[in-house]
Design an enzyme around this catalytic site. Structure first.
Site, mmCIF file in Angstrom:
data_model
loop_
_atom_site.group_PDB
_atom_site.id
_atom_site.type_symbol
_atom_site.label_atom_id
_atom_site.label_comp_id
_atom_site.label_asym_id
_atom_site.label_seq_id
_atom_site.Cartn_x
_atom_site.Cartn_y
_atom_site.Cartn_z
ATOM 1 N N CYS A 37 0.816 -1.207 0.000
ATOM 2 C CA CYS A 37 0.000 0.000 0.000
ATOM 3 C C CYS A 37 0.852 1.260 0.000
ATOM 4 O O CYS A 37 0.336 2.352 -0.171
ATOM 5 C CB CYS A 37 -0.876 0.005 1.242
ATOM 6 S SG CYS A 37 0.123 -0.153 2.721
ATOM 7 N N CYS A 107 -0.991 -4.525 7.971
ATOM 8 C CA CYS A 107 -0.735 -3.319 8.760
ATOM 9 C C CYS A 107 -0.125 -3.697 10.118
ATOM 10 O O CYS A 107 0.743 -2.992 10.632
ATOM 11 C CB CYS A 107 -2.022 -2.520 8.979
ATOM 12 S SG CYS A 107 -3.114 -2.463 7.545
HETATM 13 S S1 FES Z 1 -3.217 -0.447 4.403
HETATM 14 FE FE1 FES Z 1 -1.090 -0.714 4.335
HETATM 15 S S2 FES Z 1 -0.448 -0.402 6.350
HETATM 16 FE FE2 FES Z 1 -2.571 -0.428 6.424
#
Ligand code: FES
Ligand SMILES: [Zn+2]
Lengths: 138, 222
Positions: A37, A107
């Site tokens: 992400c 995460c």
């Molecule tokens: S969406 Fe990547 S760290 Fe949370």
């Protein structure tokens, strides 16, 4: 996506946001990122060299709510632990504590990696002459 | 994932048509009787394309429209149950495949995944530490600007231009790597693509952040 109350709590009132002096030999800094992400997280610990106990922990995360909550929770968990106990912290604990859904597991992995990186940095800085830390230094 | 009619992922002429029993020619529609065969799940095979990272998207679009027409449900109303089943599967693959292949980034991610460079498998160690430092610092700077006064506006715009330039140079780099992969089919190149795509994600976030900030500034004060 709906965040759990625990996530919202840490997100709205993150604990221990900030920075420690990364040049301080007592401070270990971990900087990690999630390629999935593109979020980044910095987590720091301050260790008492005599006892090997983590006396302070700070973080700064640029990322999603779960990453912020995970790192906030991680800093809370770190305080009072020895560096070796800190290495035992698994992302699964964070997942269950914050009730993270499967898509947000990375995460929490980020937070675990940040802890490991911070401790590794501390150990690297103190590889000589420090009992508890030196034994396991890589 | 199995593609019985295309064992190598290519147009291999081995499969027999269920309908007429002749060789289907490895085509989606039997070369002999024209009945619909089980569709390949691999997007490149499905569209009859070579596995390249630089695709002629106009050609892809033509193929998409043609296949959409040939797979239209009306054409299958009176066909056998198995052909109707295949037509549903084929339509799903057609739409997903088109969405993925027409976008250069999704296309590259798709090929990387097929070649075992799945994003889910990697950890932060694959990201160079200097990049993390840099991204972190850029984020910090942006946050400071955000908390600053109007004078920060110019700097935020500067930051945006800088991030956009970074993204552009990354895209150029990707383009070069894509071509190199297409020429050589070298897996080492895919590893490089993986790394650059990761870097791009961080920069994309920065671009998004800065644009969000500029959009917020643009709104009338409440
Ligand atoms: S969406 Fe990547 S760290 Fe949370
Ligand atoms: Zn046939």
């Amino acid at each position: 996506m709906a965040y759990s109350n625990k996530v919202l709590d840490h997100y709205n009132n993150p604990r221990n946001v900030g920075a420690l002096d990364k040049h301080d030999p007592q401070v270990g800094t971990g900087m990690v990122g999630a390629p999935e992400c593109g979020d980044v997280m910095k987590l720091q610990v301050k260790v008492n060299p005599a006892t090997g106990i983590i006396e302070d922990a700070k973080f700064k995360t640029f990322g999603c709510g779960s990453a912020i909550a995970s790192s906030s929770l991680a800093t809370e968990m770190l305080k009072g632990k020895t560096v070796d106990e800190a290495l035992e912290i698994k992302n699964t604990v964070i997942v269950s504590e914050l009730a993270l859904p499967p898509v947000k597991i990375h995460c929490s992995v980020l937070a675990e990696d940040a802890i490991k990186a911070a401790i590794a940095d501390y150990k690297k800085k103190n590889s000589v002459g420090n009992h508890a830390a030196a034994q396991v230094a890589q | 994932m199995e593609h019985p009619s295309q064992p190598d992922g290519g147009g291999v002429q081995s499969a027999r048509c269920r309908q007429c029993g002749e060789s289907s020619g490895g085509e989606l529609f039997c070369a002999h009787c024209g009945s619909l065969q089980r569709p390949a799940t691999d997007y490149y095979v499905f569209f009859g394309l070579k596995r390249v990272l630089v695709l002629d998207t106009e050609d892809l679009q033509r193929k998409f429209y043609e296949l959409s027409r040939r797979l239209h449900p009306d054409r299958f109303t009176w066909k056998s149950a198995i052909e109707r089943q295949y037509s549903l599967e084929a339509t799903a693959i057609l739409n997903d495949g088109y969405r993925v292949l027409r976008d250069p980034l999704m296309r590259a991610e798709y090929v990387l995944k097929q070649e075992g460079f799945d994003i889910g498998e990697q950890r932060s160690k694959d990201v160079p530490p200097e990049l993390l430092e840099e991204v972190f610092d850029l984020n910090m700077a942006l946050e400071e600007l955000r908390l600053g006064d109007e004078e920060a506006h110019g700097q935020i715009e500067e930051a945006r231009n800088r991030f956009l330039a970074m993204r552009e140079s990354i895209d150029k780099e990707l383009e070069t790597l894509y071509r190199r992969f297409d020429d050589t089919q070298d897996r080492g190149v895919l590893q490089q693509v993986r790394t650059v795509l990761n870097r791009r994600r961080y920069v994309r976030n920065l671009v998004n952040e800065v644009e969000k900030e500029l959009a917020r500034e643009g709104q009338p004060a409440q």
